[in-house]
Design an enzyme around this catalytic site. Sequence first.
Site, PDB file in Angstrom:
ATOM      1  N   ASN A  92      -2.355   6.818   3.855  1.00  0.00           N
ATOM      2  CA  ASN A  92      -2.679   7.029   2.437  1.00  0.00           C
ATOM      3  C   ASN A  92      -4.146   6.642   2.225  1.00  0.00           C
ATOM      4  O   ASN A  92      -4.502   5.471   2.324  1.00  0.00           O
ATOM      5  CB  ASN A  92      -1.746   6.147   1.589  1.00  0.00           C
ATOM      6  CG  ASN A  92      -2.034   6.238   0.098  1.00  0.00           C
ATOM      7  OD1 ASN A  92      -3.035   6.831  -0.317  1.00  0.00           O
ATOM      8  ND2 ASN A  92      -1.168   5.642  -0.701  1.00  0.00           N
TER       9      ASN A  92
ATOM     10  N   CYS B  93      -4.905   6.195  -6.691  1.00  0.00           N
ATOM     11  CA  CYS B  93      -4.398   7.404  -6.016  1.00  0.00           C
ATOM     12  C   CYS B  93      -4.537   8.662  -6.865  1.00  0.00           C
ATOM     13  O   CYS B  93      -4.572   9.764  -6.331  1.00  0.00           O
ATOM     14  CB  CYS B  93      -2.951   7.212  -5.603  1.00  0.00           C
ATOM     15  SG  CYS B  93      -2.799   5.942  -4.349  1.00  0.00           S
TER      16      CYS B  93
ATOM     17  N   HIS C 169      -0.462  14.094  -3.412  1.00  0.00           N
ATOM     18  CA  HIS C 169      -1.134  12.887  -2.919  1.00  0.00           C
ATOM     19  C   HIS C 169      -0.323  12.350  -1.742  1.00  0.00           C
ATOM     20  O   HIS C 169       0.910  12.278  -1.813  1.00  0.00           O
ATOM     21  CB  HIS C 169      -1.236  11.859  -4.044  1.00  0.00           C
ATOM     22  CG  HIS C 169      -1.496  10.470  -3.540  1.00  0.00           C
ATOM     23  ND1 HIS C 169      -2.558  10.186  -2.718  1.00  0.00           N
ATOM     24  CD2 HIS C 169      -0.821   9.305  -3.714  1.00  0.00           C
ATOM     25  CE1 HIS C 169      -2.524   8.897  -2.413  1.00  0.00           C
ATOM     26  NE2 HIS C 169      -1.484   8.344  -2.990  1.00  0.00           N
TER      27      HIS C 169
HETATM   28  N1  ACO Z   1       7.182  -2.974   9.755  1.00  0.00           N
HETATM   29  C1  ACO Z   1       8.414  -3.430   9.913  1.00  0.00           C
HETATM   30  N2  ACO Z   1       9.197  -3.878   8.891  1.00  0.00           N
HETATM   31  C2  ACO Z   1       8.650  -3.856   7.666  1.00  0.00           C
HETATM   32  C3  ACO Z   1       7.353  -3.394   7.422  1.00  0.00           C
HETATM   33  C4  ACO Z   1       6.607  -2.937   8.525  1.00  0.00           C
HETATM   34  N3  ACO Z   1       5.346  -2.461   8.380  1.00  0.00           N
HETATM   35  N4  ACO Z   1       7.105  -3.487   6.101  1.00  0.00           N
HETATM   36  C5  ACO Z   1       8.197  -3.980   5.528  1.00  0.00           C
HETATM   37  N5  ACO Z   1       9.143  -4.220   6.466  1.00  0.00           N
HETATM   38  C6  ACO Z   1      10.494  -4.759   6.279  1.00  0.00           C
HETATM   39  C7  ACO Z   1      10.580  -5.622   5.044  1.00  0.00           C
HETATM   40  O1  ACO Z   1      10.211  -6.958   5.349  1.00  0.00           O
HETATM   41  C8  ACO Z   1      12.054  -5.492   4.696  1.00  0.00           C
HETATM   42  O2  ACO Z   1      12.796  -6.345   5.555  1.00  0.00           O
HETATM   43  P1  ACO Z   1      14.096  -7.135   4.999  1.00  0.00           P
HETATM   44  O3  ACO Z   1      15.049  -6.069   4.565  1.00  0.00           O
HETATM   45  O4  ACO Z   1      14.531  -7.913   6.181  1.00  0.00           O
HETATM   46  O5  ACO Z   1      13.582  -7.970   3.852  1.00  0.00           O
HETATM   47  C9  ACO Z   1      12.406  -4.064   5.087  1.00  0.00           C
HETATM   48  O6  ACO Z   1      11.386  -3.665   6.036  1.00  0.00           O
HETATM   49  C10 ACO Z   1      12.419  -3.093   3.921  1.00  0.00           C
HETATM   50  O7  ACO Z   1      11.200  -3.247   3.163  1.00  0.00           O
HETATM   51  P2  ACO Z   1      10.927  -2.400   1.873  1.00  0.00           P
HETATM   52  O8  ACO Z   1       9.626  -2.804   1.282  1.00  0.00           O
HETATM   53  O9  ACO Z   1      12.142  -2.459   0.993  1.00  0.00           O
HETATM   54  O10 ACO Z   1      10.805  -0.926   2.507  1.00  0.00           O
HETATM   55  P3  ACO Z   1      10.792   0.480   1.807  1.00  0.00           P
HETATM   56  O11 ACO Z   1      11.836   1.317   2.364  1.00  0.00           O
HETATM   57  O12 ACO Z   1      10.705   0.376   0.308  1.00  0.00           O
HETATM   58  O13 ACO Z   1       9.405   1.107   2.315  1.00  0.00           O
HETATM   59  C11 ACO Z   1       7.209   1.561   1.424  1.00  0.00           C
HETATM   60  C12 ACO Z   1       8.199   0.496   1.925  1.00  0.00           C
HETATM   61  C13 ACO Z   1       6.929   2.480   2.594  1.00  0.00           C
HETATM   62  C14 ACO Z   1       5.958   0.857   0.989  1.00  0.00           C
HETATM   63  C15 ACO Z   1       7.830   2.376   0.265  1.00  0.00           C
HETATM   64  O14 ACO Z   1       8.383   1.494  -0.676  1.00  0.00           O
HETATM   65  C16 ACO Z   1       6.816   3.268  -0.431  1.00  0.00           C
HETATM   66  O15 ACO Z   1       6.295   4.207   0.134  1.00  0.00           O
HETATM   67  N6  ACO Z   1       6.562   3.027  -1.702  1.00  0.00           N
HETATM   68  C17 ACO Z   1       5.694   3.913  -2.535  1.00  0.00           C
HETATM   69  C18 ACO Z   1       4.250   3.852  -2.147  1.00  0.00           C
HETATM   70  C19 ACO Z   1       3.418   4.669  -3.119  1.00  0.00           C
HETATM   71  O16 ACO Z   1       3.802   5.744  -3.543  1.00  0.00           O
HETATM   72  N7  ACO Z   1       2.291   4.133  -3.542  1.00  0.00           N
HETATM   73  C20 ACO Z   1       1.515   4.826  -4.581  1.00  0.00           C
HETATM   74  C21 ACO Z   1       0.206   5.174  -4.144  1.00  0.00           C
HETATM   75  S1  ACO Z   1      -0.744   3.810  -3.518  1.00  0.00           S
HETATM   76  C22 ACO Z   1      -2.032   3.497  -4.681  1.00  0.00           C
HETATM   77  O17 ACO Z   1      -2.036   3.961  -5.790  1.00  0.00           O
HETATM   78  C23 ACO Z   1      -3.067   2.514  -4.252  1.00  0.00           C
END
Ligand code: ACO
Length: 335
Positions: free
Chosen positions: A292, A115, A262
């Site tokens: 993304n 990223c 980003h």
């Molecule tokens: N649809 C429905 N439910 C989902 C989905 C989905 N697509 N994905 C996860 N869930 C569920 C999970 O199973 C979990 O359920 P549970 O509580 O019953 O176990 C719940 O939703 C919460 O999941 P989390 O992973 O804790 O959700 P979070 O609020 O953390 O959001 C996300 C996830 C969007 C990925 C977030 O953590 C995020 O944006 N992280 C940073 C991403 C980033 O900045 N990446 C850097 C760049 S990428 C690169 O460098 C390649």
Amino acid sequence: MYNSSITGLGYYVPDNIITNNDLTQWMDTNDEWIQERTGIKERRWIDPKTDDTTSSMGAKAAKIAIERAGLTKDDIDFIIFATLSPDMYFPGGGVRVQDMLGMPTIGALDIRNQCSGFIYALSVADQFIKTGMYKNILVIGSENHSGGLDRSTRGRGVTVIFGDGAGAAVLSRSEEEGKGILSSHLHAEGKHANELALAGPSTGRWIPEIMEANDPEDISYFPYMNGQFVFKHAVVRFSEAIVEGLKANNLEKEDIDMLIPHQANLRIAQFIQKKFGLADDKVYNNIQKYGNTTAASVIIALTEAWEEGKINRGDLVVLAAFGSGFTWGSVVLRW
Ligand code: ACO
């Protein structure tokens, strides 16, 4: 020492729109969850029936950027190509774009910084121009995520976030003082490399080994992300990178005319916007449309913001990114 400034911008995204509802054909997810957690409404995924690849999308974006710079392919001295999803394990995308655009035997370099790839690429290009080694450098960020994502419910936490696309900039030598790239700031923290990674295939996990094991539980060929861990680090590092860029140029947050973060998660961008007290028209987001796109995200957003007339001559523009590695950084520009 010379200055470098962006003289041409272009982007290309595949036509194929995948809405949040479209994803439900493969996995248990829903529009509400995705929009609430990420801000994403839809993304572009390459239609396999087309000839779009990471390199060909990069070449399409590059053509537009070169034309807008008022240059031809023969004016380009060097190519820097950022991606985590090259067409081939090797060689990289830079040489393929060089061939696709029919360029002479100029050098081509690939950047593997996910990223933050475009920020790193722009910074490297800036150094080459500042020292006088090159006059015009083509800087590309491009990704084909869709071919390598786990479309089952198991992969939903990662798969719904990513989209395909490419952007390109021409960075050119400029004699104008105080214009163009003012500074760039690069960082990494390799101890967190495994928190956002694709482990196999790799030299640690070759394809014959994976095939021989024939283990249905082995999903090391899909990207892994410890989402909340990454999120927590992202908000801190984004802020640090922006502050570092401002300080280096004796500027204040009030001086920012346009922040291009980003496009990792709309919540991250909104957190940063609030922290720096920036008005809505000073932060550009398009994650809603594209998801993304990793190394392509900053350059696609910069190009769209410029096309929409949101960046004007004299504006202070700050680019910032954080991602896998962990790697992060910023570039401060006077447009
Ligand atoms: N649809 C429905 N439910 C989902 C989905 C989905 N697509 N994905 C996860 N869930 C569920 C999970 O199973 C979990 O359920 P549970 O509580 O019953 O176990 C719940 O939703 C919460 O999941 P989390 O992973 O804790 O959700 P979070 O609020 O953390 O959001 C996300 C996830 C969007 C990925 C977030 O953590 C995020 O944006 N992280 C940073 C991403 C980033 O900045 N990446 C850097 C760049 S990428 C690169 O460098 C390649």
